[in-house]
Design a protein around this motif. Structure first.
Motif, PDB file in Angstrom:
ATOM      1  N   CYS A  53       0.814  -1.203   0.000  1.00 17.69           N
ATOM      2  CA  CYS A  53       0.000   0.000   0.000  1.00 17.69           C
ATOM      3  C   CYS A  53       0.854   1.262   0.000  1.00 17.69           C
ATOM      4  O   CYS A  53       2.038   1.168   0.224  1.00 17.69           O
ATOM      5  CB  CYS A  53      -0.945  -0.018   1.187  1.00 17.69           C
ATOM      6  SG  CYS A  53      -0.166   0.113   2.786  1.00 17.69           S
ATOM      7  N   PRO A  54       0.294   2.414  -0.220  1.00 15.57           N
ATOM      8  CA  PRO A  54      -1.115   2.712  -0.411  1.00 15.57           C
ATOM      9  C   PRO A  54      -1.585   2.449  -1.846  1.00 15.57           C
ATOM     10  O   PRO A  54      -0.793   2.466  -2.780  1.00 15.57           O
ATOM     11  CB  PRO A  54      -1.224   4.173  -0.060  1.00 15.57           C
ATOM     12  CG  PRO A  54       0.143   4.738  -0.095  1.00 15.57           C
ATOM     13  CD  PRO A  54       1.107   3.609  -0.012  1.00 15.57           C
ATOM     14  N   GLY A  69      -4.215   1.976   2.858  1.00 12.03           N
ATOM     15  CA  GLY A  69      -3.160   2.856   3.341  1.00 12.03           C
ATOM     16  C   GLY A  69      -2.812   2.542   4.772  1.00 12.03           C
ATOM     17  O   GLY A  69      -3.342   1.610   5.379  1.00 12.03           O
ATOM     18  N   LEU A  96      -3.238   8.579   3.163  1.00 10.09           N
ATOM     19  CA  LEU A  96      -2.600   8.376   1.873  1.00 10.09           C
ATOM     20  C   LEU A  96      -1.674   9.557   1.616  1.00 10.09           C
ATOM     21  O   LEU A  96      -2.025  10.691   1.925  1.00 10.09           O
ATOM     22  CB  LEU A  96      -3.637   8.295   0.748  1.00 10.09           C
ATOM     23  CG  LEU A  96      -4.696   7.207   0.868  1.00 10.09           C
ATOM     24  CD1 LEU A  96      -5.710   7.335  -0.266  1.00 10.09           C
ATOM     25  CD2 LEU A  96      -4.068   5.836   0.842  1.00 10.09           C
ATOM     26  N   MET A 100      -0.890  10.227  -4.145  1.00 10.67           N
ATOM     27  CA  MET A 100      -2.052   9.414  -4.505  1.00 10.67           C
ATOM     28  C   MET A 100      -3.208  10.229  -5.073  1.00 10.67           C
ATOM     29  O   MET A 100      -4.181   9.672  -5.573  1.00 10.67           O
ATOM     30  CB  MET A 100      -2.524   8.624  -3.283  1.00 10.67           C
ATOM     31  CG  MET A 100      -1.501   7.648  -2.740  1.00 10.67           C
ATOM     32  SD  MET A 100      -0.928   6.449  -3.968  1.00 10.67           S
ATOM     33  CE  MET A 100      -2.404   5.509  -4.217  1.00 10.67           C
TER      34      MET A 100
END
Length: 124
Positions: A53-54, A69, A96, A100
């Motif tokens: 992730c994120p 996230g 995040l 992103m």
């Protein structure tokens, strides 16, 4: 009985596209999972060396946005969030990074590639 992998994806405790290390029913196939939740992978942070992730996803059946996230656990941060919108019993806050935002905008605008799969472990 719901198998572990399907349950983990449905309740959001596992990232989409991630296989559970737990034993699952041999009846569960990628096609079965697709029938349960059809997620399109929108994007993952480009500087994540292990493809974790994120990440951002869209549920193709409901149009819901899914965010993977880092879980926010700082009590002061959670208290501030709670002051704006109390957290439900099944809710978590994830954060995040700013990189992103383009993926989030793709999801919102519908300009992502439907059915796209991320770099995760598909059916391992």
């Amino acid at each position: 009985m719901v198998d572990e992998l399907t349950f983990r994806i449905l309740d959001g405790r596992a990232g989409a596209g991630r296989a559970s290390r737990r034993r699952v029913s041999p009846l569960v196939t990628p096609a079965t999972l697709e029938a349960v939740v059809r997620l399109s992978f929108v994007g993952i942070t480009p500087d994540t060396p292990t493809n974790e992730c994120p990440a951002v996803y869209v549920d193709e059946d409901t149009g819901d946005f899914w965010f993977q996230g880092e879980r926010v656990t700082d009590p002061r941060a959670l208290a501030e969030v709670d002051g704006h919108s109390p957290l439900g019993a099944n809710e978590v806050v994830v954060k995040l990074p700013p990189v992103m935002k383009d993926f989030i905008l793709e999801a919102i605008n519908g300009t992502y590639e439907r059915g796209r799969r991320g770099p995760g472990r598909h059916g391992e």
